[in-house]
Design a protein around this motif. Structure first.
Motif, PDB file in Angstrom:
ATOM      1  N   PHE A 518       0.825  -1.212   0.000  1.00 39.46           N
ATOM      2  CA  PHE A 518       0.000   0.000   0.000  1.00 39.46           C
ATOM      3  C   PHE A 518       0.857   1.259   0.000  1.00 39.46           C
ATOM      4  CE2 PHE A 518      -2.156   3.446   2.244  1.00 39.46           C
ATOM      5  CZ  PHE A 518      -3.323   3.565   1.496  1.00 39.46           C
ATOM      6  N   TYR A 519       1.826   1.331   0.902  1.00 41.93           N
ATOM      7  CA  TYR A 519       2.570   2.578   1.075  1.00 41.93           C
ATOM      8  C   TYR A 519       3.632   2.812   0.001  1.00 41.93           C
ATOM      9  CZ  TYR A 519       0.377   3.605   5.563  1.00 41.93           C
ATOM     10  OH  TYR A 519      -0.532   3.912   6.545  1.00 41.93           O
ATOM     11  N   THR A 520       4.177   1.742  -0.586  1.00 49.06           N
ATOM     12  CA  THR A 520       5.120   1.947  -1.688  1.00 49.06           C
ATOM     13  C   THR A 520       4.389   2.201  -3.006  1.00 49.06           C
ATOM     14  OG1 THR A 520       5.249  -0.433  -2.139  1.00 49.06           O
ATOM     15  CG2 THR A 520       6.904   0.506  -0.636  1.00 49.06           C
ATOM     16  N   GLU A 521       3.075   1.858  -3.022  1.00 47.30           N
ATOM     17  CA  GLU A 521       2.238   2.004  -4.224  1.00 47.30           C
ATOM     18  C   GLU A 521       2.833   1.243  -5.404  1.00 47.30           C
ATOM     19  OE1 GLU A 521       0.762   5.959  -5.074  1.00 47.30           O
ATOM     20  OE2 GLU A 521       1.261   6.613  -3.047  1.00 47.30           O
ATOM     21  N   ARG A 522       3.316   0.028  -5.101  1.00 46.31           N
ATOM     22  CA  ARG A 522       3.915  -0.835  -6.124  1.00 46.31           C
ATOM     23  C   ARG A 522       3.269  -2.222  -6.090  1.00 46.31           C
ATOM     24  NH1 ARG A 522       9.420  -0.193  -8.003  1.00 46.31           N
ATOM     25  NH2 ARG A 522      10.248   1.881  -7.528  1.00 46.31           N
ATOM     26  N   HIS A 523       3.395  -2.933  -7.213  1.00 42.65           N
ATOM     27  CA  HIS A 523       3.084  -4.359  -7.245  1.00 42.65           C
ATOM     28  C   HIS A 523       4.363  -5.098  -6.883  1.00 42.65           C
ATOM     29  CE1 HIS A 523      -0.354  -3.500 -10.306  1.00 42.65           C
ATOM     30  NE2 HIS A 523      -0.682  -3.187  -9.079  1.00 42.65           N
ATOM     31  N   LEU A 524       4.354  -5.775  -5.751  1.00 37.91           N
ATOM     32  CA  LEU A 524       5.580  -6.397  -5.254  1.00 37.91           C
ATOM     33  C   LEU A 524       5.440  -7.917  -5.249  1.00 37.91           C
ATOM     34  CD1 LEU A 524       6.301  -4.028  -2.222  1.00 37.91           C
ATOM     35  CD2 LEU A 524       7.277  -3.938  -4.515  1.00 37.91           C
ATOM     36  N   LYS A 525       6.300  -8.575  -6.005  1.00 42.14           N
ATOM     37  CA  LYS A 525       6.318 -10.034  -6.057  1.00 42.14           C
ATOM     38  C   LYS A 525       7.260 -10.560  -4.984  1.00 42.14           C
ATOM     39  CE  LYS A 525       7.491 -13.891  -9.128  1.00 42.14           C
ATOM     40  NZ  LYS A 525       8.049 -14.275 -10.454  1.00 42.14           N
ATOM     41  N   ASP A 526       6.894 -11.710  -4.411  1.00 47.32           N
ATOM     42  CA  ASP A 526       7.752 -12.342  -3.407  1.00 47.32           C
ATOM     43  C   ASP A 526       8.642 -13.378  -4.085  1.00 47.32           C
ATOM     44  OD1 ASP A 526       8.718 -12.876  -0.826  1.00 47.32           O
ATOM     45  OD2 ASP A 526       7.415 -14.628  -0.674  1.00 47.32           O
ATOM     46  N   LEU A 527       9.941 -13.201  -3.966  1.00 50.93           N
ATOM     47  CA  LEU A 527      10.891 -14.119  -4.592  1.00 50.93           C
ATOM     48  C   LEU A 527      11.330 -15.190  -3.606  1.00 50.93           C
ATOM     49  CD1 LEU A 527      13.276 -11.716  -6.542  1.00 50.93           C
ATOM     50  CD2 LEU A 527      11.258 -12.925  -7.390  1.00 50.93           C
ATOM     51  N   SER A 528      11.390 -16.422  -4.064  1.00 53.03           N
ATOM     52  CA  SER A 528      11.959 -17.515  -3.278  1.00 53.03           C
ATOM     53  C   SER A 528      13.398 -17.735  -3.733  1.00 53.03           C
ATOM     54  CB  SER A 528      11.143 -18.795  -3.491  1.00 53.03           C
ATOM     55  OG  SER A 528      11.250 -19.220  -4.845  1.00 53.03           O
ATOM     56  N   ASP A 529      14.068 -18.681  -3.110  1.00 55.35           N
ATOM     57  CA  ASP A 529      15.449 -18.996  -3.520  1.00 55.35           C
ATOM     58  C   ASP A 529      15.499 -19.476  -4.968  1.00 55.35           C
ATOM     59  OD1 ASP A 529      16.632 -18.365  -1.064  1.00 55.35           O
ATOM     60  OD2 ASP A 529      16.083 -20.311  -0.233  1.00 55.35           O
ATOM     61  N   LYS A 530      14.479 -20.223  -5.377  1.00 60.49           N
ATOM     62  CA  LYS A 530      14.442 -20.738  -6.752  1.00 60.49           C
ATOM     63  C   LYS A 530      14.329 -19.598  -7.767  1.00 60.49           C
ATOM     64  CE  LYS A 530      12.360 -25.180  -5.532  1.00 60.49           C
ATOM     65  NZ  LYS A 530      11.176 -26.072  -5.694  1.00 60.49           N
ATOM     66  N   ASP A 531      13.671 -18.507  -7.351  1.00 58.14           N
ATOM     67  CA  ASP A 531      13.467 -17.391  -8.282  1.00 58.14           C
ATOM     68  C   ASP A 531      14.725 -16.567  -8.512  1.00 58.14           C
ATOM     69  OD1 ASP A 531      10.722 -17.932  -8.611  1.00 58.14           O
ATOM     70  OD2 ASP A 531      10.255 -16.891  -6.745  1.00 58.14           O
ATOM     71  N   LEU A 532      15.722 -16.744  -7.651  1.00 60.12           N
ATOM     72  CA  LEU A 532      16.914 -15.897  -7.757  1.00 60.12           C
ATOM     73  C   LEU A 532      17.676 -16.129  -9.060  1.00 60.12           C
ATOM     74  CD1 LEU A 532      18.375 -15.887  -4.138  1.00 60.12           C
ATOM     75  CD2 LEU A 532      17.360 -13.986  -5.382  1.00 60.12           C
ATOM     76  N   SER A 533      17.588 -17.345  -9.580  1.00 57.04           N
ATOM     77  CA  SER A 533      18.289 -17.636 -10.840  1.00 57.04           C
ATOM     78  C   SER A 533      17.751 -16.771 -11.966  1.00 57.04           C
ATOM     79  CB  SER A 533      18.161 -19.112 -11.203  1.00 57.04           C
ATOM     80  OG  SER A 533      16.784 -19.467 -11.308  1.00 57.04           O
ATOM     81  N   SER A 534      16.448 -16.488 -11.946  1.00 58.68           N
ATOM     82  CA  SER A 534      15.879 -15.629 -12.992  1.00 58.68           C
ATOM     83  C   SER A 534      16.352 -14.195 -12.832  1.00 58.68           C
ATOM     84  CB  SER A 534      14.351 -15.689 -12.939  1.00 58.68           C
ATOM     85  OG  SER A 534      13.861 -15.157 -11.722  1.00 58.68           O
ATOM     86  N   ILE A 535      16.648 -13.801 -11.589  1.00 58.53           N
ATOM     87  CA  ILE A 535      17.146 -12.440 -11.346  1.00 58.53           C
ATOM     88  C   ILE A 535      18.502 -12.243 -12.013  1.00 58.53           C
ATOM     89  CG2 ILE A 535      18.010 -10.891  -9.540  1.00 58.53           C
ATOM     90  CD1 ILE A 535      15.036 -10.992  -9.604  1.00 58.53           C
ATOM     91  N   LYS A 536      19.329 -13.292 -12.019  1.00 61.90           N
ATOM     92  CA  LYS A 536      20.665 -13.174 -12.584  1.00 61.90           C
ATOM     93  C   LYS A 536      20.623 -12.855 -14.072  1.00 61.90           C
ATOM     94  CE  LYS A 536      22.731 -16.380  -9.248  1.00 61.90           C
ATOM     95  NZ  LYS A 536      23.430 -17.654  -9.048  1.00 61.90           N
TER      96      LYS A 536
END
Length: 586
Positions: A518-536
């Motif tokens: 609400f306060y950041t006024e953003r859509h925020l996704k929750d990343l797991s450890d498995k998702d970190l590879s996509s971040i790279k």
């Protein structure tokens, strides 16, 4: 003599009563309404209004870009309208519907008590309701419960008016269904089911079910109800499809009540769970419920039982309905509080009844005794604590060795608020002592009725002080707004921001997730450890909101981690960090 008559007319005037109630409601519910941060459940509703305002989608906005709301949108529509008027989706606009409908609920309770009994019962019941702790809390909070409760209350008022005035029955019965349709639009089918159960049982006991059996006005009312309530459900179903049906129809209604479905409900408790919580929900006036219950079993008191029949059925129907439900929360009992306060007020208004019965008289005295004998030691403790503080001795220091770290931090925070109100607290303590002495004298002189009104005035003053001084300060310092504002200042809109491993901590998710979205006024996704590879594989840097215990895990996965911002303690136990992932380590 004329002057006394004029004063009596003013004091007994309906509009004078309503004016006093509006002043009380403004002080209790609207004063500093937007001064404290939203806590998690409030932010959950705030996200819906924010998404409506951002996208223009008022039928089925997806919070955080993906999530279907848990409740129908009537509450959120009111919040959106207020936001458009004030120019901002903020704490005030999100909470306004609850304060507004809470205030109207007080007025409707007054009119209901006045119409069925007399002005004194109406006024007393409204005062009792206005100072009930749960009612105050939910009138100042951005939850849909107060909206639901108000329209259930309004629908029952219209039913009773239609039942009483046959010549205007058609209008009032139609308005009963209109009110029930808005209750349904606030929190689902319970908005029509609950008042219908109350009305049905009442008419069965009166052997007058034919009053609402396929009459023209009833059929018109049902048709209007279907048009108002089903129109949104049809549009939402067309827009949300199977996902909407599973969440709002199955999970939030059928599964929560029956317990069916895999993980389809929450807050599950045994049948008896809510019975003792009636006393918490209606406190402090629940202390008079034993006297009310006892009065119904007195000999030669059948007439009293008859005139209270509707309110007894109302009270018990709400309690038993939610006790049958698998999902139970104390707040669900909100719709029974008006019925309870009317029953208590009606007993207060009959001193001839409890003056003649010794046990009933004592049951009326016990709450007064309790508050009287609590007021004196509590006031002395307050004064002693403040005197010690003036010599540099604080409560947290004295209790340090007996408290866990989180409890010590929490105690220190609340005590800091207490010490800031030094003069006010001394005044409250002296007021408590003076009130107790005065009330003891009244009780010794056998002036029970005066002592009851003395208690009512004292509780009005205490509730007023809590709402003005302490409630905003407490809620305004323990959540996530400051941290979210720092994040907004640090990042550009195009910067990628995620939660990291938030799902692994249930408490953290519930207390913080909604507020940060609400306060950041953003859509925020929750990343797991498995998702970190996509971040790279993305263009770095990427920003994460995470607890410091996960930093080593990020470093082990080859990221350079830079801490940008650090939050204060949130909910007295969590500390979050805004971190920047700048790339893989060499």
């Amino acid at each position: 003599m004329k002057e006394i008559t004029l004063k009596s007319k003013i004091i007994e005037n309906t509009w004078f009563h309503i004016l006093i109630l509006f002043v009380i409601c403004y002080t209790f519910y609207f004063f500093q309404l937007g001064s404290q941060d939203l806590y998690y459940a409030e932010a959950r509703e705030g996200k819906v209004v924010l998404e409506m305002n951002r996208t223009g989608n008022i039928i089925l906005p997806l919070t955080n870009g993906t999530t279907i709301p848990s409740k129908p949108p009537f509450f959120h529509w009111i919040g959106l309208i207020v936001s458009k008027i004030t120019g901002s989706v903020d704490e005030f606009s999100i909470r306004f519907p609850s304060a507004f409908f809470g205030t109207l609920g007080i007025i409707i309770t007054y009119l209901l008590g006045k119409e069925i009994f007399n002005k004194r019962v109406g006024f007393l019941s409204a005062i009792f309701l206005a100072t009930t702790i749960t009612y105050v809390k939910l009138s100042r909070g951005a939850r849909v419960d107060m909206t639901l409760s108000f329209f259930i209350l309004l629908s029952l008022l219209f039913f009773l008016l239609g039942y009483k005035y046959e010549h205007r029955r058609k209008l009032f019965f139609i308005l009963y269904f209109v009110s029930a349709s808005f209750a349904t639009m606030a929190k689902g089918p319970v908005g029509i089911v609950l008042p219908s159960i109350i009305v049905f049982i009442f008419l069965i006991t009166k052997k007058e079910l034919k009053i609402m059996a396929l009459r023209k006005e009833v059929l018109i009312g049902i048709l209007i109800f279907l048009i108002i309530s089903s129109s949104w459900y049809i549009l939402a179903l067309l827009k949300g499809g199977e996902e909407f049906f599973q969440k709002q129809i199955m999970k939030e209604n059928i599964n929560r009540f029956s317990g069916g479905g895999e993980g389809g409900y929450g807050h599950e408790h045994p049948f008896y769970f809510l019975f003792p919580r009636v006393f918490n929900v209606m406190f402090p006036w629940s202390l008079f419920l034993p006297a009310v219950i006892y009065s119904f079993f007195l000999k030669n008191n059948r007439e009293k039982l008859k005139e209270n029949k509707f309110f007894i059925i109302w009270f018990l129907s709400v309690l038993i309905f939610f006790s049958i439900s698998v999902s139970k929360r104390a707040e669900y009992l909100l719709p029974l509080i008006p019925a309870g306060t009317i029953l208590i007020a009606n007993l207060w208004d009959d001193p001839a009844l409890w003056d003649k019965r010794k046990l009933l008289n004592w049951l009326m005295k016990i709450p007064v005794f309790l508050f009287t004998f609590l007021a004196i030691p509590s006031s002395l403790i307050i004064i002693t604590s403040l005197v010690l503080y003036s010599f540099g001795i604080t409560i947290p220091d004295m209790l340090h060795n007996f408290l866990k770290p989180r409890d010590f931090i929490q105690t220190s925070f609340y005590c800091s608020l207490f010490y800031k109100g030094f003069v006010l607290n001394i005044a409250v303590a002296l007021l408590g002592i003076l009130w107790a002495i005065y009330t003891i004298k009244l009780l010794k002189g056998n002036f029970l009725l005066k002592s009851l009104y003395s208690l009512m005035v004292f509780l009005l003053l205490i509730t007023n002080i809590i709402c003005i001084k302490y409630h905003p300060a407490i809620w305004g310092n323990i959540f996530v707004k400051d941290f979210a504002i720092e994040i907004k200042k640090s990042l550009n809109k195009e910067d990628k921001l995620y939660f990291y491993n938030l799902e692994k901590n249930g408490d953290l998710k519930h207390n913080i997730y909604h507020g940060l979205v609400f306060y950041t006024e953003r859509h925020l996704k929750d990343l797991s450890d498995k998702d970190l590879s996509s971040i790279k594989n993305q263009n770095l840097p990427v920003y994460l909101i995470a607890e410091n215990k996960y930093f080593n895990r990020l470093i082990k996965q080859g990221f350079k981690v830079a801490v940008m911002k650090e939050s204060k303690l949130i909910d007295f136990q969590y500390k979050l960090f805004l971190v920047k992932l700048m790339g893989e380590k060499a």
